[in-house]
Design a protein around this motif. Structure first.
Motif, PDB file in Angstrom:
ATOM      1  N   LEU A   1      27.895 -16.925 -30.799  1.00 50.05           N
ATOM      2  CA  LEU A   1      27.590 -16.991 -29.375  1.00 50.05           C
ATOM      3  C   LEU A   1      28.629 -16.226 -28.544  1.00 50.05           C
ATOM      4  CD1 LEU A   1      25.686 -18.209 -27.237  1.00 50.05           C
ATOM      5  CD2 LEU A   1      27.171 -20.236 -27.217  1.00 50.05           C
ATOM      6  N   ALA A   2      29.901 -16.395 -28.865  1.00 52.31           N
ATOM      7  CA  ALA A   2      30.961 -15.680 -28.136  1.00 52.31           C
ATOM      8  C   ALA A   2      30.778 -14.179 -28.262  1.00 52.31           C
ATOM      9  CB  ALA A   2      32.336 -16.094 -28.645  1.00 52.31           C
ATOM     10  N   SER A   3      30.400 -13.724 -29.446  1.00 53.13           N
ATOM     11  CA  SER A   3      30.243 -12.281 -29.669  1.00 53.13           C
ATOM     12  C   SER A   3      29.111 -11.677 -28.835  1.00 53.13           C
ATOM     13  CB  SER A   3      30.021 -11.984 -31.154  1.00 53.13           C
ATOM     14  OG  SER A   3      28.751 -12.434 -31.573  1.00 53.13           O
ATOM     15  N   GLN A   4      28.239 -12.520 -28.301  1.00 53.88           N
ATOM     16  CA  GLN A   4      27.138 -12.057 -27.456  1.00 53.88           C
ATOM     17  C   GLN A   4      27.489 -12.075 -25.967  1.00 53.88           C
ATOM     18  OE1 GLN A   4      24.048 -14.775 -28.631  1.00 53.88           O
ATOM     19  NE2 GLN A   4      23.754 -13.825 -30.622  1.00 53.88           N
ATOM     20  N   GLN A   5      28.679 -12.594 -25.640  1.00 56.98           N
ATOM     21  CA  GLN A   5      29.073 -12.719 -24.240  1.00 56.98           C
ATOM     22  C   GLN A   5      29.616 -11.404 -23.701  1.00 56.98           C
ATOM     23  OE1 GLN A   5      28.387 -15.804 -22.703  1.00 56.98           O
ATOM     24  NE2 GLN A   5      27.457 -15.902 -24.735  1.00 56.98           N
ATOM     25  N   PRO A   6      29.270 -11.048 -22.460  1.00 58.52           N
ATOM     26  CA  PRO A   6      29.858  -9.858 -21.843  1.00 58.52           C
ATOM     27  C   PRO A   6      31.384  -9.983 -21.807  1.00 58.52           C
ATOM     28  CG  PRO A   6      28.040 -10.681 -20.514  1.00 58.52           C
ATOM     29  CD  PRO A   6      28.316 -11.710 -21.573  1.00 58.52           C
ATOM     30  N   GLY A   7      32.065  -8.920 -22.185  1.00 55.60           N
ATOM     31  CA  GLY A   7      33.521  -8.911 -22.151  1.00 55.60           C
ATOM     32  C   GLY A   7      34.192  -9.338 -23.441  1.00 55.60           C
ATOM     33  N   PHE A   8      33.430  -9.848 -24.419  1.00 57.25           N
ATOM     34  CA  PHE A   8      34.014 -10.258 -25.701  1.00 57.25           C
ATOM     35  C   PHE A   8      34.384  -9.016 -26.503  1.00 57.25           C
ATOM     36  CE2 PHE A   8      33.597 -11.244 -30.246  1.00 57.25           C
ATOM     37  CZ  PHE A   8      34.451 -12.323 -30.357  1.00 57.25           C
TER      38      PHE A   8
END
Length: 121
Positions: free
Chosen positions: A38-45
């Motif tokens: 999920l984090a890897s799909q967040q903008p800015g990750f």
């Protein structure tokens, strides 16, 4: 794929999550995998690295503070945070830092005896 995150040129930000777990898994492994995805799909990750032997340390890298705040407020992540407090962690600490400089070394597999040319601090 490397276990070391491939980050851009600084500046960027690091969230350092240090933890001591409770005994047992209680669904932790599944949730941890879900949070990375999920984090890897967040903008800015930008990437993450994690290690655990007694104390656990996960470092996630972000392009800016707004991206970190957005991740902290993600609904699914909020649920995982609460579950962590109730079940998975004896204690944890979060630190947020600005990365202003980085450097690396990668052994050249074709010429393993070449000297290290990486910049030193």
């Amino acid at each position: 794929m490397s276990l070391i995150a491939n980050t851009p040129q600084p500046p960027y930000f690091a969230v350092i999550f240090t933890s001591l777990r409770t005994d047992g898994d209680d669904g932790y492994g599944v949730m941890a995998e879900r949070m990375v995805k999920l984090a890897s799909q967040q903008p800015g990750f930008l990437g993450a690295e994690s290690a655990r032997e007694g104390v656990g340390i996960t470092v996630s890298y972000w392009s800016n503070l707004e991206a970190i705040q957005s991740w902290k407020e993600n609904t699914e992540h909020l649920f995982a945070q609460q579950k962590g407090k109730e079940v998975w962690y004896q204690e944890f600490k979060v630190r947020i830092s600005k990365v202003e400089k980085d450097y690396e070394f990668k052994r050249n597999s074709h010429f393993p005896c070449q000297p290290d040319t990486a910049e030193t601090p």
